[in-house]
Design an enzyme around this catalytic site. Sequence first.
Site, short mmCIF file in Angstrom:
data_model
loop_
_atom_site.label_atom_id
_atom_site.label_comp_id
_atom_site.label_asym_id
_atom_site.label_seq_id
_atom_site.Cartn_x
_atom_site.Cartn_y
_atom_site.Cartn_z
N CYS A 118 53.52 28.66 36.23
CA CYS A 118 52.19 28.22 36.69
C CYS A 118 52.19 26.81 37.27
O CYS A 118 51.12 26.23 37.48
CB CYS A 118 51.20 28.30 35.53
SG CYS A 118 51.26 29.88 34.67
N ASN B 71 43.57 34.12 33.06
CA ASN B 71 44.60 33.18 33.50
C ASN B 71 45.06 33.57 34.91
O ASN B 71 45.64 34.63 35.10
CB ASN B 71 45.79 33.25 32.52
CG ASN B 71 46.85 32.22 32.83
OD1 ASN B 71 46.71 31.41 33.75
ND2 ASN B 71 47.92 32.23 32.05
N THR C 146 45.55 38.45 28.22
CA THR C 146 45.62 37.08 28.76
C THR C 146 46.02 37.07 30.24
O THR C 146 46.51 36.07 30.74
CB THR C 146 46.58 36.18 27.94
OG1 THR C 146 47.90 36.75 27.96
CG2 THR C 146 46.12 36.06 26.50
N GLU D 112 54.14 32.25 41.55
CA GLU D 112 55.25 32.89 40.82
C GLU D 112 55.18 34.40 41.01
O GLU D 112 55.85 35.14 40.31
CB GLU D 112 55.19 32.52 39.35
CG GLU D 112 53.88 32.89 38.66
CD GLU D 112 53.98 32.79 37.14
OE1 GLU D 112 54.78 33.56 36.58
OE2 GLU D 112 53.27 31.97 36.55
N SER E 172 55.81 30.12 23.62
CA SER E 172 55.18 29.53 24.82
C SER E 172 54.05 28.58 24.42
O SER E 172 53.83 27.56 25.08
CB SER E 172 54.69 30.63 25.76
OG SER E 172 53.54 31.28 25.24
N HIS F 58 45.67 23.52 32.28
CA HIS F 58 46.13 24.88 32.57
C HIS F 58 45.62 25.75 31.43
O HIS F 58 45.77 25.38 30.27
CB HIS F 58 47.66 24.92 32.64
CG HIS F 58 48.19 26.32 32.63
ND1 HIS F 58 47.84 27.22 33.60
CD2 HIS F 58 48.99 26.99 31.76
CE1 HIS F 58 48.41 28.38 33.34
NE2 HIS F 58 49.12 28.27 32.23
N ALA G 28 37.77 43.77 16.15
CA ALA G 28 36.73 43.18 16.99
C ALA G 28 36.79 41.66 16.87
O ALA G 28 36.94 41.13 15.78
CB ALA G 28 35.37 43.69 16.56
N1 ACO Z 1 38.26 37.76 15.03
C1 ACO Z 1 38.45 36.47 15.38
N2 ACO Z 1 39.68 35.95 15.63
C2 ACO Z 1 40.74 36.76 15.50
C3 ACO Z 1 40.61 38.10 15.11
C4 ACO Z 1 39.29 38.60 14.88
N3 ACO Z 1 39.09 39.87 14.52
N4 ACO Z 1 41.85 38.64 15.07
C5 ACO Z 1 42.72 37.68 15.41
N5 ACO Z 1 42.06 36.53 15.67
C6 ACO Z 1 42.60 35.25 16.10
C7 ACO Z 1 43.90 34.84 15.42
O1 ACO Z 1 43.64 34.21 14.18
C8 ACO Z 1 44.48 33.90 16.45
O2 ACO Z 1 43.83 32.65 16.41
P1 ACO Z 1 44.56 31.33 15.86
O3 ACO Z 1 45.85 31.21 16.61
O4 ACO Z 1 43.61 30.26 16.18
O5 ACO Z 1 44.78 31.56 14.39
C9 ACO Z 1 44.05 34.53 17.77
O6 ACO Z 1 42.97 35.40 17.46
C10 ACO Z 1 45.14 35.32 18.45
O7 ACO Z 1 45.67 36.21 17.50
P2 ACO Z 1 47.26 36.37 17.33
O8 ACO Z 1 47.55 37.34 16.25
O9 ACO Z 1 47.91 35.03 17.28
O10 ACO Z 1 47.53 37.05 18.75
P3 ACO Z 1 48.86 37.70 19.26
O11 ACO Z 1 50.04 37.06 18.68
O12 ACO Z 1 48.75 39.17 19.14
O13 ACO Z 1 48.77 37.34 20.84
C11 ACO Z 1 49.28 35.56 22.41
C12 ACO Z 1 48.33 36.09 21.34
C13 ACO Z 1 50.60 35.15 21.76
C14 ACO Z 1 48.63 34.38 23.10
C15 ACO Z 1 49.55 36.70 23.46
O14 ACO Z 1 48.34 37.11 24.03
C16 ACO Z 1 50.50 36.29 24.57
O15 ACO Z 1 51.72 36.37 24.40
N6 ACO Z 1 49.96 35.85 25.78
C17 ACO Z 1 50.78 35.45 26.91
C18 ACO Z 1 51.48 34.11 26.72
C19 ACO Z 1 50.60 32.90 26.94
O16 ACO Z 1 49.51 32.99 27.46
N7 ACO Z 1 51.12 31.72 26.55
C20 ACO Z 1 50.43 30.45 26.75
C21 ACO Z 1 51.20 29.40 27.52
S1 ACO Z 1 52.26 30.00 28.76
C22 ACO Z 1 51.34 30.74 30.03
O17 ACO Z 1 50.44 30.17 30.57
C23 ACO Z 1 51.67 32.11 30.44
#
Ligand code: ACO
Length: 457
Positions: free
Chosen positions: A116, A331, A158, A82, A208, A251, A31
């Site tokens: 984007c 997004n 996302t 895109e 990314s 963005h 959560a």
């Molecule tokens: N409570 C509060 N926070 C939590 C919890 C919890 N229970 N569990 C995890 N978190 C936090 C983590 O600490 C992390 O925060 P931090 O980075 O500030 O430490 C955050 O939540 C995300 O957790 P991660 O384990 O890093 O998430 P994951 O790696 O599984 O996925 C990611 C996140 C990489 C963004 C993924 O959703 C993704 O690949 N998205 C698409 C790519 C993207 O959007 N890229 C951005 C630029 S490019 C573009 O616009 C497409």
Amino acid sequence: PKDVGILALEVYFPSQYVEQVELEKYDGVEAGKYTLGLGQKQMGFCSAHEDINSLCLTVVQRLVERSRLSWDSIGRLEVGTETIIDKSKAVKTVLMQLFQDSGNTDVEGIDTTNACYGGTASLFNSVDWVESSSWDGRYAMVVCGDIAVYATGNARPTGGAGAVAMLVGPEAPLVLERGVRGTHMEHVYDFYKPDLASEYPMVDGKLSIQCYLRALDQCYSVYRKKIQSQWQKVGVDKPFTLEDFQFMIFHTPFCKLVQKSVGRMMLNDFLAAPNPDTQSGLYKGLQAFRGVKLEDTYSDKDVEKAFQKASLEMFSQKTKPSLLLSSRNGNMYSPSMYGCLASLLAQYSAQQLAGSRIGAFSYGSGLAASLFSMRVSQDAAPGSPLDKLVSSLSDLQTRLDARKCVPPEEFAEIMKQREKSHHLVNHTPQGSKDDLFPGTWYLERVDDKHRRQYARR
Ligand code: ACO
């Protein structure tokens, strides 16, 4: 022509969404991961009878109708997207059916694609066209739209979807500042779509995010250099800092990244300052970070936390109000930053915005990124172009509230349906049209030759 920029702006987002709290439970993650960790509240998504063409048809028609424009008055129209459903035929050509009755076919511009960033490329092209010798005196229109969907897994929360259309011309209430754009382009595989049969990208999430922050550093550095050199010519000799942007929009892949980005810009200011005061004020207690190098800090949690904390008030004042749509719709890809602009304009009065400078950072994976700025006009009087622009967006919150909440099970089912029907021929998409907002275009039928037919609700 003087003061070229954005005159009017229209946003379209899907009429249904899923709650991120519910999605956390459904996906079986801890959560708070999507809501607190990524900073997302809700995510909008399209049903099977919406595609990139229908999204763009809807937003363009809405902009023209609500601004009481004639189709003849548009001399350029380009699309940034895109979301590719045809390797040759541009979305722009589909939009030309809206112009049919007017007889106006003299409309320059075509589609631009790079993750984007396509919308920003289109905006730059359109502003440049109005400022150029090719300009014929008519408006330009910039359309950005995308359906952002990921395969099941950690990127899925996302996603998002939507479209933005902007009217560009002279004497605008939002003027693009000349000669200061900072751009950074580079070859990386952080997010890309090599599988043309699928709607889903290949994505290296961590990479990314690094690329996004590196591009922000580079663009901000170029922007600062350019604006400082303009200032020097008029006798102003001081460093440009975040303080010089009254508002800063980004963005927004997810809201938490944007909050970190404000901290990142502050780190840039701090490292560029010749003699920052670390005893009091903004940089109090940051002395230990004086020696760090930008390129070593992309995954440094200590730096990230310290500057996120130090920039908290700046984030609340300059950026947080712009995240309304991103936090509740997700997004949208190419329209993402322009949705932030709409959110900002929706939540302030013309008087509060008048005279301010809005910084804007646009990022498209692969990668292409720019940081530019807009000047808001001084004239906020009732009936002024600024007042009209701001009031046209005042219903944003109400429109978001009017959407239908769908449980995660149903969302996952609709995603499966989209996977199955993507590129089908002789096909009538499933789903109820009644759930669409009135005035929405939708895909009615795909015939045996892949030709798509649309209707309007
Ligand atoms: N409570 C509060 N926070 C939590 C919890 C919890 N229970 N569990 C995890 N978190 C936090 C983590 O600490 C992390 O925060 P931090 O980075 O500030 O430490 C955050 O939540 C995300 O957790 P991660 O384990 O890093 O998430 P994951 O790696 O599984 O996925 C990611 C996140 C990489 C963004 C993924 O959703 C993704 O690949 N998205 C698409 C790519 C993207 O959007 N890229 C951005 C630029 S490019 C573009 O616009 C497409």
